[in-house]
Design a protein around this motif. Structure first.
Motif, PDB file in Angstrom:
ATOM      1  N   ASN A 144      28.795  42.101  41.793  1.00 40.47           N
ATOM      2  CA  ASN A 144      29.338  42.924  42.862  1.00 40.47           C
ATOM      3  C   ASN A 144      28.222  43.710  43.542  1.00 40.47           C
ATOM      4  O   ASN A 144      27.680  44.650  42.964  1.00 40.47           O
ATOM      5  CB  ASN A 144      30.391  43.889  42.302  1.00 40.47           C
ATOM      6  N   HIS A 204      36.349  43.546  51.367  1.00 42.53           N
ATOM      7  CA  HIS A 204      36.782  42.792  50.192  1.00 42.53           C
ATOM      8  C   HIS A 204      36.801  43.680  48.952  1.00 42.53           C
ATOM      9  O   HIS A 204      37.755  43.652  48.159  1.00 42.53           O
ATOM     10  CB  HIS A 204      35.855  41.585  49.971  1.00 42.53           C
ATOM     11  N   LYS A 234      39.746  46.093  49.211  1.00 41.79           N
ATOM     12  CA  LYS A 234      41.000  45.364  48.990  1.00 41.79           C
ATOM     13  C   LYS A 234      41.271  45.174  47.490  1.00 41.79           C
ATOM     14  O   LYS A 234      42.400  45.361  47.030  1.00 41.79           O
ATOM     15  CB  LYS A 234      40.924  44.013  49.699  1.00 41.79           C
ATOM     16  N   ILE A 235      40.244  44.821  46.741  1.00 39.32           N
ATOM     17  CA  ILE A 235      40.414  44.553  45.303  1.00 39.32           C
ATOM     18  C   ILE A 235      40.485  45.845  44.493  1.00 39.32           C
ATOM     19  O   ILE A 235      41.409  46.043  43.687  1.00 39.32           O
ATOM     20  CB  ILE A 235      39.255  43.679  44.775  1.00 39.32           C
ATOM     21  N   LYS A 253      43.747  47.725  42.520  1.00 38.74           N
ATOM     22  CA  LYS A 253      43.680  47.801  41.063  1.00 38.74           C
ATOM     23  C   LYS A 253      43.834  49.233  40.562  1.00 38.74           C
ATOM     24  O   LYS A 253      44.574  49.498  39.603  1.00 38.74           O
ATOM     25  CB  LYS A 253      42.345  47.216  40.587  1.00 38.74           C
ATOM     26  N   CYS A 275      31.632  35.712  47.961  1.00 39.25           N
ATOM     27  CA  CYS A 275      32.316  36.862  47.362  1.00 39.25           C
ATOM     28  C   CYS A 275      32.170  36.833  45.838  1.00 39.25           C
ATOM     29  O   CYS A 275      32.281  35.770  45.223  1.00 39.25           O
ATOM     30  CB  CYS A 275      33.810  36.837  47.695  1.00 39.25           C
ATOM     31  N   ASP A 306      36.931  38.774  41.492  1.00 33.77           N
ATOM     32  CA  ASP A 306      37.656  40.046  41.463  1.00 33.77           C
ATOM     33  C   ASP A 306      37.281  40.876  40.232  1.00 33.77           C
ATOM     34  O   ASP A 306      37.168  42.108  40.308  1.00 33.77           O
ATOM     35  CB  ASP A 306      39.165  39.800  41.452  1.00 33.77           C
ATOM     36  N   GLU A 307      37.086  40.210  39.097  1.00 39.04           N
ATOM     37  CA  GLU A 307      36.765  40.905  37.852  1.00 39.04           C
ATOM     38  C   GLU A 307      35.448  41.673  37.953  1.00 39.04           C
ATOM     39  O   GLU A 307      35.283  42.717  37.319  1.00 39.04           O
ATOM     40  CB  GLU A 307      36.687  39.908  36.689  1.00 39.04           C
ATOM     41  N   GLU A 327      36.323  44.880  39.844  1.00 41.33           N
ATOM     42  CA  GLU A 327      37.130  45.757  38.993  1.00 41.33           C
ATOM     43  C   GLU A 327      36.282  46.397  37.903  1.00 41.33           C
ATOM     44  O   GLU A 327      36.441  47.579  37.595  1.00 41.33           O
ATOM     45  CB  GLU A 327      38.281  44.957  38.379  1.00 41.33           C
TER      46      GLU A 327
END
Length: 247
Positions: free
Chosen positions: A29, A191, A194-195, A199, A229, A232-233, A236
């Motif tokens: 990320n 992005h 959004k995630i 969460k 991208c 997602d993990e 998070e």
């Protein structure tokens, strides 16, 4: 990883170093890393991407870029640091006729989303329940500003000789129907928001912000964005240590 190639006889030798993810290998990320990854892909130049595990930075990288965190770049074996300077260098060096210009035509395309990430950071770090609504409102104001811009037709969309009156923009991206540097800057941040906001704050971009959703859906359909991208993990995990519990 290599991008598409031109049929040029001599292309620069480019290696982009980006932050590695939790497994030490995949993309981590880092919106600034993704920004440069997108720029190089959109330029259509051949390049390699190396992920750097920040928990155990290899000795050769310590020698290559001492004290420097990703993203950084080797261009014909010359080290380039500072993502903004790298982006400016790539735009100046990789230009027509071989490579496309990526600078946006309209200054507001760069300016319109400039405060969104700061408002998101304040929102997700806030721990006072009574203040949450104000932080959320501040974030929504920035989203509204972006939505209005995306739904407002650009000058070239308005045909003075046409009988059709275009009141809502149909363009795909911030500055038109092609991704520009403005999108490379904003999309990675959107992005993340959004995630992470979903969460940790159960926040979603309102469905009635049709300009933003048109923009995001068009962007996710582009390999240059969707394939750069992080998972997602990764997002998070990054924000698990940043978010503040409400009290």
């Amino acid at each position: 990883m290599e991008s598409r190639q031109h049929n040029a006889t001599k292309e620069p030798e480019i290696e982009l170093f980006v932050k590695a993810g939790l497994d030490g290998e995949n993309i981590g990320n880092c919106p600034f890393c993704q920004r440069l990854f997108m720029v190089l892909w959109l330029k259509g130049v051949k390049f390699n991407v190396t992920t750097v595990d920040m928990t155990r930075k290899p000795e050769e990288l310590k020698d290559l870029a001492p004290g420097t965190n990703p993203p950084f770049l080797l261009f014909n074996r010359e080290l380039k640091t500072d993502f903004i300077k790298i982006e400016e260098f790539l735009e100046q060096t990789l230009g027509p006729p071989m490579y496309p210009r990526l600078s946006p035509k309209y200054k507001e395309s760069f300016d319109v989303g400039s405060d969104i990430f700061a408002k998101f950071s304040a929102y997700i770090k806030n721990s006072r329940k009574e203040a949450n609504i104000n932080f959320e409102k501040a974030l929504l104001r920035e989203f509204h500003r972006l939505d209005v811009y995306l739904n407002t037709p650009l000058p070239e969309e308005i045909d003075q000789d046409s009988v059709e009156d275009i009141t809502v923009s149909r363009r795909k991206f911030l500055d038109g129907d092609h991704l520009t540097l403005a999108d490379c800057n904003l999309l990675p941040k959107l992005h993340i928001i959004k995630i992470a906001a979903k969460k940790y704050r159960d926040f979603e971009i309102p469905a009635d912000m049709t300009g933003i959703w048109r923009y995001l859906n068009n962007a996710y359909a582009c390999d240059e964005f969707s394939h750069t991208c992080p998972a997602d993990e990764e997002i998070e995990h990054t924000y698990a240590s940043v978010v503040r519990k409400m009290t």
